[in-house]
Design an enzyme around this catalytic site. Sequence first.
Site, PDB file in Angstrom:
ATOM      1  N   HIS A 478       0.830  -1.207   0.000  1.00 44.26           N
ATOM      2  CA  HIS A 478       0.000   0.000   0.000  1.00 44.26           C
ATOM      3  C   HIS A 478       0.865   1.259   0.000  1.00 44.26           C
ATOM      4  O   HIS A 478       0.680   2.154  -0.840  1.00 44.26           O
ATOM      5  CB  HIS A 478      -0.916  -0.005   1.228  1.00 44.26           C
ATOM      6  CG  HIS A 478      -1.798   1.195   1.336  1.00 44.26           C
ATOM      7  ND1 HIS A 478      -3.109   1.185   0.928  1.00 44.26           N
ATOM      8  CD2 HIS A 478      -1.557   2.454   1.778  1.00 44.26           C
ATOM      9  CE1 HIS A 478      -3.642   2.382   1.125  1.00 44.26           C
ATOM     10  NE2 HIS A 478      -2.704   3.169   1.639  1.00 44.26           N
ATOM     11  N   GLU A 479       1.801   1.335   0.932  1.00 48.59           N
ATOM     12  CA  GLU A 479       2.623   2.542   1.034  1.00 48.59           C
ATOM     13  C   GLU A 479       3.544   2.693  -0.167  1.00 48.59           C
ATOM     14  O   GLU A 479       3.789   3.809  -0.631  1.00 48.59           O
ATOM     15  CB  GLU A 479       3.420   2.528   2.341  1.00 48.59           C
ATOM     16  CG  GLU A 479       2.570   2.511   3.603  1.00 48.59           C
ATOM     17  CD  GLU A 479       1.537   3.629   3.661  1.00 48.59           C
ATOM     18  OE1 GLU A 479       1.711   4.664   2.981  1.00 48.59           O
ATOM     19  OE2 GLU A 479       0.536   3.472   4.387  1.00 48.59           O
ATOM     20  N   HIS A 482       1.811   4.439  -2.922  1.00 45.93           N
ATOM     21  CA  HIS A 482       1.912   5.900  -2.856  1.00 45.93           C
ATOM     22  C   HIS A 482       3.261   6.355  -3.408  1.00 45.93           C
ATOM     23  O   HIS A 482       3.349   7.370  -4.125  1.00 45.93           O
ATOM     24  CB  HIS A 482       1.776   6.372  -1.408  1.00 45.93           C
ATOM     25  CG  HIS A 482       0.387   6.321  -0.861  1.00 45.93           C
ATOM     26  ND1 HIS A 482      -0.693   6.876  -1.508  1.00 45.93           N
ATOM     27  CD2 HIS A 482      -0.099   5.795   0.298  1.00 45.93           C
ATOM     28  CE1 HIS A 482      -1.790   6.690  -0.769  1.00 45.93           C
ATOM     29  NE2 HIS A 482      -1.456   6.028   0.314  1.00 45.93           N
ATOM     30  N   HIS A 485       3.290   6.243  -7.153  1.00 48.68           N
ATOM     31  CA  HIS A 485       2.485   7.372  -7.625  1.00 48.68           C
ATOM     32  C   HIS A 485       3.333   8.646  -7.637  1.00 48.68           C
ATOM     33  O   HIS A 485       3.281   9.452  -8.572  1.00 48.68           O
ATOM     34  CB  HIS A 485       1.279   7.536  -6.700  1.00 48.68           C
ATOM     35  CG  HIS A 485       0.130   8.299  -7.289  1.00 48.68           C
ATOM     36  ND1 HIS A 485      -1.076   8.432  -6.659  1.00 48.68           N
ATOM     37  CD2 HIS A 485      -0.002   8.976  -8.452  1.00 48.68           C
ATOM     38  CE1 HIS A 485      -1.898   9.140  -7.401  1.00 48.68           C
ATOM     39  NE2 HIS A 485      -1.262   9.488  -8.497  1.00 48.68           N
TER      40      HIS A 485
END
Length: 722
Positions: A478-479, A482, A485
């Site tokens: 998940h992190e 980011h 992204h």
Amino acid sequence: MATGTLRKPPQAPPLFTTEPLCILDDAKRLLDQSRKIQTSVIESVDPSTATFANTLLLLAHDENIRQKEAHVLEFYQHVSPDEELRAASRQVEGLVKDFSIETAMREDIFKLVEAVSAKNEDLDPQSRHILEKEKSSYVRNGLGLPAEKKERFKEIKKRLGQITIEFRKNLTDEKGGIWFSQEQLEGVPKDDILGFELGEDENSGQLRVTFKFPDVTTVLRHAANGDTRRQILIANANKVKQNVPLLKEALVLRDEAARLLGYSNHAAFRLEEKMIKSPETVNTFLSDLRSKLRAKGLQEVEKLKELKKIEMESRGESFDGHYYMWDDKFYQRLMLLKEFSLDAQEISEYFPLNVTIQLMLEMFEKLFGMEFVKIEGKARDELAGTGNGNDIVWHPDVQVFSAWNAGSNDEFLGFLYLDLHPRQGKFGHAANFNLRPGFVDADGQRSYPATALVCNFSKPTATKPSLLKHDEVVVLFHELGHGIHDLVGKTKYARYHGTMCVQDFCEAPSQLLENWCWSPGPLKLLSQHYSTLSPEYFQVWKDGQGEKNSRTSKLPQQITDDMIQNLIRTKNVNSAIFCLTTLHVAIFDMTVHQPDSFEAAADLNPSKIWNTLRSDIMPTEGPDSQGDGDEWGHHEVTFGQLVGDYDAGIYGYLCSQVYSLDIFDTFFKSNPMDATEGRRYRHMVLENGGSRDEMKMLEDYLGRKPNSGAFYRELGCSETPS
């Protein structure tokens, strides 16, 4: 590969060699420079001559440079081992917030922005976007208010900035914990026990469990003593009581500010610029989800109660028919073990942290057309430019990678930092921080991003590497989502780079990547049993075989297909309880930000509302059911998001899940490693950051409007409203 060819990036990374006084001086220099540029624009341009190029573009270029430096200065407060440096960094954040408020309420600049907007120049899409958003932000910052109300609005904004800094400081600097005896911690794995502080003097023979996330979680999962679990849960919920009045003050001030601007409440103000525009739409979504999941959650608890009864009676204890919130992690773990033969500790042996990171980066290289190169040793010394490679990190444990486009063009993307283990004074959960946004400078040259993953995974012991539970693998994905992204963003302006998009979409790219952790192929690729890493680790594993009769002297290097299938079968086990947990926070967030009047806002009791909603929404019982009242804890003030940027926005975690599951179900479910689709997604979604209308961007990528079918199917619910 993540150990690819070393090459020199075209841009040096930031240095982390500053002193407390220096970062304050740097911040003041930055802000003074910005004030000079603002003054220069005002003195050289009037509404009749103002254009995008001589007004907005100059201010945007200055903002780019300011963010490039300020993000690092503000970052120290979350990670620096130096308490003085953390304090100075918070002061910097306060200075930057005050400057932002000052700028957002400058009537002279607003008049120029209005004039530029009225001229309707032919602008590129990103420039048109920043112009429209800039005009809107001035109005939303009180520029249309009469003088007296405008001054009050400014006071409120400044105080809210101070509250945010103090609230987060209390969380970061929190040093609490509980001393337990060895007997009270029966069931907690030996590897975790080794990580606890051993007491001396009056605490001799006891072990200290801190309120850091890994400690609390492991005790709630493994401690057989229900009172031990109860103690740590309640104490953790009360660890920062000093935040209680701060949250209350923030809620009252937000409500007042919204009403000054003519909104019915703070939620109406905040949602105006989100993908979902109205509180009514959000309330309906949350209410519908609640009605679908409540009954399912109660059914899940009934099964867990049966397990609790069997487990307690096996230890000679009587079962009283209750299932408490501190029971949940413990009995969910037992259920996975007994019904699915899923041993979280055994699974973790296939995910040694550093190996998992390496394999994860290689996976993203294939999927998104990237290349990661670890920077260490002499290469780090050379890149620092100071001869000391530790100057480009804030702590010796931090790993650094350069990221590149795959292929022969050697296009640099940015720097990725990994800070993975807990320490005193460090941010206590898992998050991604942008250290430098990407943008195009005034000379047309690209300025590259730097992004940091700050997590709190257990440290390696003397005999074992750090091993990730499967849910920690999900967190890491998940992190890192980011981070990806951030790295692939290609916006012209810093304010829209990477994850800087609307809140009810910005979690979607990270939530999308969580699905790879539940897919057979990627799971196999990610795994390598720690015993295969060295002869010493093999001996440790072999010596521990007596703990589990099922083990043999041989084992596969990668996780087995049977283990993968068992793991995947558990994905939606007790999914209603899990989703209701997020739903509880989201409904609380919307409730406290939608009082009927300002007087009602002033009368709010957030802790009472939090605990009452928890009892109404969650199928597990809390201390209030034991007569402890509805203010037994203050768990709401342990969420930094509620005073940060997620106020009236927690629902976004659920909405983003709708979007992410729609994307995965449509394009990746049949082949998660489809590199063609991965690159299309990178170019059409990730590279845009917040520089486009997010709903339009999503519709262009999907080829249709998003729908919630995959989301409700995942939860085992019908899509139609109840």
